[in-house]
Scaffold this motif. Structure first.
Motif, PDB file in Angstrom:
ATOM      1  N   MET A   1       0.836  -1.180   0.000  1.00 37.32           N
ATOM      2  CA  MET A   1       0.000   0.000   0.000  1.00 37.32           C
ATOM      3  C   MET A   1       0.886   1.251   0.000  1.00 37.32           C
ATOM      4  O   MET A   1       1.819   1.365   0.782  1.00 37.32           O
ATOM      5  N   LYS A   2       0.580   2.175  -0.899  1.00 34.64           N
ATOM      6  CA  LYS A   2       1.340   3.414  -1.012  1.00 34.64           C
ATOM      7  C   LYS A   2       1.033   4.338   0.167  1.00 34.64           C
ATOM      8  O   LYS A   2      -0.116   4.433   0.591  1.00 34.64           O
ATOM      9  N   PRO A   3       2.053   5.042   0.654  1.00 36.79           N
ATOM     10  CA  PRO A   3       1.782   6.001   1.736  1.00 36.79           C
ATOM     11  C   PRO A   3       0.967   7.179   1.202  1.00 36.79           C
ATOM     12  O   PRO A   3       1.041   7.520   0.013  1.00 36.79           O
ATOM     13  N   ALA A   4       0.218   7.816   2.080  1.00 36.45           N
ATOM     14  CA  ALA A   4      -0.550   9.008   1.714  1.00 36.45           C
ATOM     15  C   ALA A   4       0.424  10.122   1.332  1.00 36.45           C
ATOM     16  O   ALA A   4       1.560  10.159   1.826  1.00 36.45           O
ATOM     17  N   PRO A   5       0.010  11.048   0.451  1.00 35.67           N
ATOM     18  CA  PRO A   5       0.918  12.133   0.040  1.00 35.67           C
ATOM     19  C   PRO A   5       1.517  12.901   1.219  1.00 35.67           C
ATOM     20  O   PRO A   5       2.707  13.224   1.199  1.00 35.67           O
ATOM     21  N   ALA A   6       0.725  13.180   2.244  1.00 32.37           N
ATOM     22  CA  ALA A   6       1.259  13.920   3.401  1.00 32.37           C
ATOM     23  C   ALA A   6       2.330  13.110   4.118  1.00 32.37           C
ATOM     24  O   ALA A   6       3.353  13.656   4.560  1.00 32.37           O
ATOM     25  N   GLU A   7       2.115  11.809   4.228  1.00 34.29           N
ATOM     26  CA  GLU A   7       3.103  10.940   4.883  1.00 34.29           C
ATOM     27  C   GLU A   7       4.372  10.846   4.044  1.00 34.29           C
ATOM     28  O   GLU A   7       5.492  10.905   4.567  1.00 34.29           O
ATOM     29  N   LEU A   8       4.203  10.725   2.732  1.00 28.24           N
ATOM     30  CA  LEU A   8       5.358  10.668   1.829  1.00 28.24           C
ATOM     31  C   LEU A   8       6.128  11.992   1.866  1.00 28.24           C
ATOM     32  O   LEU A   8       7.362  11.993   1.899  1.00 28.24           O
ATOM     33  N   ALA A   9       5.403  13.112   1.884  1.00 31.45           N
ATOM     34  CA  ALA A   9       6.062  14.422   1.971  1.00 31.45           C
ATOM     35  C   ALA A   9       6.854  14.537   3.275  1.00 31.45           C
ATOM     36  O   ALA A   9       7.987  15.024   3.278  1.00 31.45           O
ATOM     37  N   ALA A  10       6.259  14.096   4.378  1.00 34.43           N
ATOM     38  CA  ALA A  10       6.937  14.162   5.677  1.00 34.43           C
ATOM     39  C   ALA A  10       8.194  13.302   5.683  1.00 34.43           C
ATOM     40  O   ALA A  10       9.253  13.722   6.180  1.00 34.43           O
ATOM     41  N   ASP A  11       8.116  12.101   5.128  1.00 34.36           N
ATOM     42  CA  ASP A  11       9.275  11.217   5.096  1.00 34.36           C
ATOM     43  C   ASP A  11      10.363  11.771   4.172  1.00 34.36           C
ATOM     44  O   ASP A  11      11.551  11.730   4.491  1.00 34.36           O
ATOM     45  N   THR A  12       9.940  12.337   3.036  1.00 32.27           N
ATOM     46  CA  THR A  12      10.902  12.940   2.103  1.00 32.27           C
ATOM     47  C   THR A  12      11.604  14.116   2.763  1.00 32.27           C
ATOM     48  O   THR A  12      12.827  14.257   2.669  1.00 32.27           O
ATOM     49  N   TRP A  13      10.833  14.965   3.461  1.00 33.12           N
ATOM     50  CA  TRP A  13      11.437  16.107   4.145  1.00 33.12           C
ATOM     51  C   TRP A  13      12.417  15.632   5.209  1.00 33.12           C
ATOM     52  O   TRP A  13      13.498  16.192   5.366  1.00 33.12           O
ATOM     53  N   ARG A  14      12.063  14.588   5.963  1.00 30.28           N
ATOM     54  CA  ARG A  14      12.955  14.047   6.988  1.00 30.28           C
ATOM     55  C   ARG A  14      14.272  13.609   6.354  1.00 30.28           C
ATOM     56  O   ARG A  14      15.354  13.926   6.854  1.00 30.28           O
ATOM     57  N   LEU A  15      14.190  12.905   5.222  1.00 29.04           N
ATOM     58  CA  LEU A  15      15.402  12.443   4.534  1.00 29.04           C
ATOM     59  C   LEU A  15      16.242  13.617   4.041  1.00 29.04           C
ATOM     60  O   LEU A  15      17.476  13.616   4.185  1.00 29.04           O
ATOM     61  N   MET A  16      15.584  14.622   3.464  1.00 30.48           N
ATOM     62  CA  MET A  16      16.313  15.801   2.981  1.00 30.48           C
ATOM     63  C   MET A  16      16.974  16.525   4.151  1.00 30.48           C
ATOM     64  O   MET A  16      18.157  16.889   4.079  1.00 30.48           O
ATOM     65  N   PHE A  17      16.201  16.731   5.207  1.00 31.38           N
ATOM     66  CA  PHE A  17      16.719  17.431   6.381  1.00 31.38           C
ATOM     67  C   PHE A  17      17.916  16.681   6.967  1.00 31.38           C
ATOM     68  O   PHE A  17      18.961  17.279   7.250  1.00 31.38           O
ATOM     69  N   ASP A  18      17.777  15.370   7.131  1.00 29.75           N
ATOM     70  CA  ASP A  18      18.872  14.557   7.680  1.00 29.75           C
ATOM     71  C   ASP A  18      20.112  14.625   6.788  1.00 29.75           C
ATOM     72  O   ASP A  18      21.242  14.676   7.280  1.00 29.75           O
ATOM     73  N   PHE A  19      19.906  14.646   5.480  1.00 29.56           N
ATOM     74  CA  PHE A  19      21.034  14.755   4.547  1.00 29.56           C
ATOM     75  C   PHE A  19      21.751  16.090   4.749  1.00 29.56           C
ATOM     76  O   PHE A  19      22.986  16.139   4.849  1.00 29.56           O
ATOM     77  N   PHE A  20      20.989  17.187   4.830  1.00 35.49           N
ATOM     78  CA  PHE A  20      21.628  18.494   5.012  1.00 35.49           C
ATOM     79  C   PHE A  20      22.329  18.596   6.356  1.00 35.49           C
ATOM     80  O   PHE A  20      23.421  19.145   6.456  1.00 35.49           O
ATOM     81  N   ILE A  21      21.729  18.055   7.389  1.00 32.89           N
ATOM     82  CA  ILE A  21      22.360  18.063   8.707  1.00 32.89           C
ATOM     83  C   ILE A  21      23.647  17.244   8.686  1.00 32.89           C
ATOM     84  O   ILE A  21      24.664  17.633   9.272  1.00 32.89           O
TER      85      ILE A  21
END
Length: 144
Positions: A1-21
């Motif tokens: 089952m695909k994650p909801a867009p809001a959940e996918l956006a949150a996970d993507t942001w977490r990954l981006m943020f962690d990468f920049f940190i």
């Protein structure tokens, strides 16, 4: 089952943020070499040679004007900025980059923009996709 867009956006942001940190040591090294803090860098990188009022800087960074003044004092002591009277309001002092400040700002941005090895290791196709997506996410600017 695909994650909801809001959940996918949150996970993507977490990954981006962690990468920049995770790439922070590279930026910290540039600042440490110059005796600067991240807050010094934020102020330095928001200035130009025309100058801005301290109150405006404080509002931009949601900071108390006295804290912003303290950072400006540090930058002024180091020769990166100078205070000068506003040409339109004698009650206002503008904070402007000195030639050393402009040179340092340019050097920092150049160093900050060196890609981390993990990004440089991506394939051309992956980099093109990432580049296209970040162009879509980025606000319009003349600094590209």
């Amino acid at each position: 089952m695909k994650p909801a867009p809001a959940e996918l956006a949150a996970d993507t942001w977490r990954l981006m943020f962690d990468f920049f940190i995770s790439s922070n040591p590279q930026r910290s090294e540039s600042l440490t070499r110059r005796g600067l803090t991240p807050n010094d860098s934020r102020i330095l990188n928001s200035l130009d040679t025309a100058g801005r009022p301290i109150g405006e800087l404080a509002r931009q960074f949601n900071s108390d004007p006295s804290n912003t003044t303290w950072v400006v004092d540090r930058l002024e002591q180091a020769g990166y900025v100078e205070r000068r009277p506003s040409p339109t309001d004698r009650r206002v002092k503008l904070v402007a980059l000195t030639p050393l400040g402009l040179e340092t700002q340019t050097a920092l941005l150049t160093e900050f923009r060196v890609p981390p090895p993990s990004l440089a290791a991506l394939s051309s196709a992956e980099l093109e996709t990432l580049h296209r997506l970040f162009l879509k996410l980025s606000p319009p600017t003349t600094d590209r």
